[in-house]
Each structure stands twice: as C-alpha cells, then as structure tokens.
Design an enzyme around this catalytic site. Structure first.
Site, short mmCIF file in Angstrom:
data_model
loop_
_atom_site.label_atom_id
_atom_site.label_comp_id
_atom_site.label_asym_id
_atom_site.label_seq_id
_atom_site.Cartn_x
_atom_site.Cartn_y
_atom_site.Cartn_z
N LYS A 275 0.60 1.43 0.75
CA LYS A 275 1.18 1.91 2.01
C LYS A 275 2.28 2.92 1.69
CE LYS A 275 1.04 0.75 5.82
NZ LYS A 275 0.37 1.46 6.96
N ASP B 13 -3.72 -9.68 -1.68
CA ASP B 13 -3.99 -11.00 -1.10
C ASP B 13 -4.90 -10.83 0.12
OD1 ASP B 13 -3.90 -13.62 -0.41
OD2 ASP B 13 -1.78 -13.70 0.06
#
Ligand code: NAD
Length: 411
Positions: free
Chosen positions: A218, A292
């Site tokens: 990000k 994750d």
C-alpha cells in the site's frame, strides 16, 4: 529399524540423509486425527518412491495442550532445541492458551526460530468445489514477511500512560496531531527484513522457473513503510539477479523472455485482480498484514482453509516448520471427520524442501485422484454433487491407494 540420522545445514545448503529424524508436533483438537492421516500418506509416498532406501524417522516433540498435560509447560524448551537441531519440523494446529503470557504458540515458535518467511502455495485441484468460475487459473505462491509490520506487537492501549506519553512526544517532536483517546501502534518495516523476505521469493521464482514476482503493498498511502518495501524489492532484483529477472518498467518490446518479471500491485487492486485475472499472478512477496489477508483470501478461491498448506522458513539458517494452516476445530476433535489435506500438502511441501520431490509429486497426484473420484471428507462432500463422504482416516486410505495404483510404480 532404519538408522536415525540428522539433517544438516552447511554453507547455506541442507544435506538430507536417507533416514532423517524429523520432529513433529501432533497438535491440539483435530491435530491427532489429521496427523495420523497425513503421516501415513507421507510415509507411503516415500516408500512407493524409494522402497525403503529412504524413510522418515518421526520424532514426537511436544507443544500445546499435550505438552501442558505432560510437562506443565505449553512450549517446553526441549521442543525448540529439537527443532533447532533437526532444522525441519512439521506441526498440526495448536490452541492458543488464554492469559498465559504469550500471544500465540505459533507466533512464539516463529519468533524464537526467526522464521521470517511464511510460504503459502495456492493452487486448485480439479473437482474441488470453489466459489469462483475459473479456479484453475489460480497457481500462486505467497511469501509473507513474518516478523515485522503491525504484527510486531508494538501497541499501546488508548488512554494508557504510555500512549499519552508517546502522543505527547509525537506532538512535540513532529507536530503530529493525534486524538487523546487514540490507541497507538508502531509498524516497523525494515530494509533488512524486507530484503531477506523478497530474496527468498526471488530465489524461489528463479530456481523454479516461475513467470513473475509481484510485490504487493500500500505504498500509495504508506510511502516510507510499504512504499519502501516495493522499492527495496526492485532494487534487490536488479542487484542480486540482474540477468535472471527484469523489472516491469525495464521491459523492452521482446517481453521478459525466460527472465522472471518483477512487478508490483497496490494491495486493494491486487485483491480485485486476483479474482478477475488470477493467471496474471504467480509468486507474491508482501508484508505481514497484507500477506495474512491475501493467503486466506486466495485459499478460499481454491477450496478453503482445510486445503491450504503452509511453511514458516528461515532460509539463512536453514530452519523450516511446515504446518496445517487451519485451527484446531475443537468441535470435531477426536471424531475422525475433518479434511487432512492441509497437513498432507504441508508434508508434500516438506518433502520438496528436503529435495525429495518425487514423493511430493506423488502425494499431489494421489490427492488429485481422490478429488477426481469425489471421495472426500464432509467439508467438501457437502458442496459436491454426487460425492461419497468418507472419514479423515478413510480419505488417507483413498490417497494411499491412488498413489500405489500409479503405473510407473517408482520414482
Ligand atoms: P479453525 O480453523 O479451527 O476453524 C474454523 C472453521 O473451519 C470451523 O468451522 C472448523 O470446523 C473448520 N475447519 C478447520 N479445519 C478444518 C479441516 N481440516 N477440515 C474441515 N473443516 C475444518 O479456527 P478457529 O475456530 O478460529 O480456532 C480454533 C482454535 O484454533 C483457536 O484456539 C485458535 O487459536 C487455534 N488456531 C490455531 C492455528 C494454528 O495452529 N496454526 C491457526 C488458527 C487458529
């Protein structure tokens, strides 16, 4: 009985003897059921490939509830010593003891052995029910950084003395305006941590002839953490594999040829494209939190968590712990009911890691055959038309028979 030998790690390479002692943690809840099934399949595959010339000498080590019952400790120090000594281990799921001073046994194992890469291959097996239209397009291997990011546990509770002190410091030093009732967390992303994870992904892609490595981040929002991860990734590929990789922006008219393409994707776009254009992704390198979410989302695309194998690896010191990626499913404990595929496939990953690839392939083909015959455990049977539901142990029998029926009969 076969001699018991030890795996050795020297000059950055594993040396695996013909009869290595390998420690295993059975696991809690459904652990004993899936371990029994998975170890039988792993042993059978090795036997079919090498007729006794190679075998695994399993050595039980304790962690979780069984360890607590027998020793009064959730993670006895001998368990860590055995894993260090033998380099390779495999484990079932473990209950996280509440209020025992550590966040999770899995996290503790990863931290103690500095298992910095969580590796999760995700592929579809024909016949396995999937919520997407083209699950066969999914064939990815996720490398998730395991030691940093918001998982480092550097958090301060809202309103606490510590949080207020840090807030005051940030206000004074940087002029940051943070609400008084905010909880605070620190997100460390280091060059060292990023590079060793990305190096593992690049090495895997180059050595296995994979098409691409995508750095997922990000960085558009978190420039100095996630953006740096991306930049360090491109720099490392140029520095360490100048002839074997090519960055997307350096791509000429002729395409990557046989070089591994290095590209990057913003995490939210990645989630969209992993669904709509799954075949454009191959090896993924990413940080802890993204990794994750991504690992479990991709697992869902190919049939869910009961199917997804995983490993936590320190490539620099040669430690690897293979594991079922689901939890202990306590309501099914001892019922011989659940799907052992996650642990079976983790066993196949372990064999591959040991260089016993023939046995790994044989396990995959055995599973393929069981799924194609629609002889499956309850979780898949309820989603498959015309399926025959079998128990966990019977499913292992079916996979073992399918492996033995292969015409070549040997490695
Ligand atoms: P879970 O994975 O145990 O269960 C989630 C759902 O998936 C349940 O419906 C369960 O029945 C089903 N399921 C899980 N494994 C399955 C299998 N092999 N075949 C078929 N169905 C399966 O997750 P949870 O309920 O959130 O956690 C239960 C316990 O497991 C907790 O103590 C948690 O801390 C622990 N846990 C351990 C690990 C690990 O050791 N790696 C991972 C996750 C959770």
């Amino acid at each position: 009985m076969n001699p018991r030998e030890t795996v050795v790690f020297e000059n950055g390479r594993l040396a695996v003897p013909d009869h290595p002692a390998i420690p295993y943690i059975e696991g809690d809840g459904i652990g004993p059921d899936i371990w029994k099934a998975a170890s039988r399949v792993i042993d059978r595959a090795v036997e079919l490939c090498w007729q006794g010339e190679r075998s695994i000498v399993w050595e039980e080590i304790l962690a979780g509830e069984k360890a607590f019952e027998e020793t009064g400790q959730w993670l006895p120090p001998e368990t860590l010593e055995d894993l260090r000594k033998h380099r390779i281990g495999i484990k079932g799921p473990l209950t996280t003891p509440v209020g025992e001073g550590f966040r999770s046994l899995n996290v503790t194992l990863r931290q103690k052995l500095d298992l910095y890469a969580c590796v999760r291959p995700v592929r579809w097996f024909q016949g396995v029910p999937s919520p997407v239209r083209e699950p066969w397009k999914v064939d990815m291997v996720v490398f998730r950084e395991n030691t940093e990011d918001v998982y480092a546990g550097l958090e301060l509770e809202a309103g606490s003395e510590e949080a207020l002190a840090l807030r005051a410091f940030l206000q004074e030093r940087f002029g940051w305006d943070i609400r008084e009732d905010a909880a605070l967390g620190v997100k460390p992303i280091s060059r060292t941590g990023s590079r060793r994870l990305i190096r593992a992904a690049l090495e895997f892609a180059v050595s296995r002839g994979r098409k691409s490595v995508t750095l997922v981040h990000k960085g558009n929002i978190q420039k100095f953490t996630e953006g740096a991860f991306r930049n360090w990734g491109y720099a490392l590929a140029r520095e360490a594999y100048p002839d074997k990789t090519v960055a997307w922006e350096d791509l000429g008219e002729n395409g990557p040829g046989d070089r591994v393409l290095i590209k990057d994707a913003i995490a939210d776009i990645f989630f969209q494209q992993a669904l709509t254009r799954s075949d454009e992704f191959d090896v993924i390198a990413t940080m802890n939190l993204n990794g994750d979410y991504i690992s479990d989302a991709l697992a869902a695309q190919v049939g869910g968590i009961g199917m997804a194998p995983g490993a936590n690896i320190n490539y620099e010191q040669g430690f690897a712990l293979f594991e079922a990626t689901h939890g202990t499913a306590p309501k099914y404990a001892g019922q011989d009911k659940v799907n052992p595929s996650s642990l079976i496939l983790s066993g196949a990953m372990m064999l591959e890691h040991m260089g016993w690839s023939e046995a790994a392939r044989r396990i995959e083909r055995g599973l393929e055959s069981a799924f194609a015959r629609k002889t499956v455990t309850y979780d898949l049977a309820r989603l498959m038309e015309g399926a025959r539901e079998v128990s966990c142990s019977r499913f292992a029998d079916v996979v073992c028979s399918a492996m033995a029926e292969e015409p070549d009969g040997a490695a």
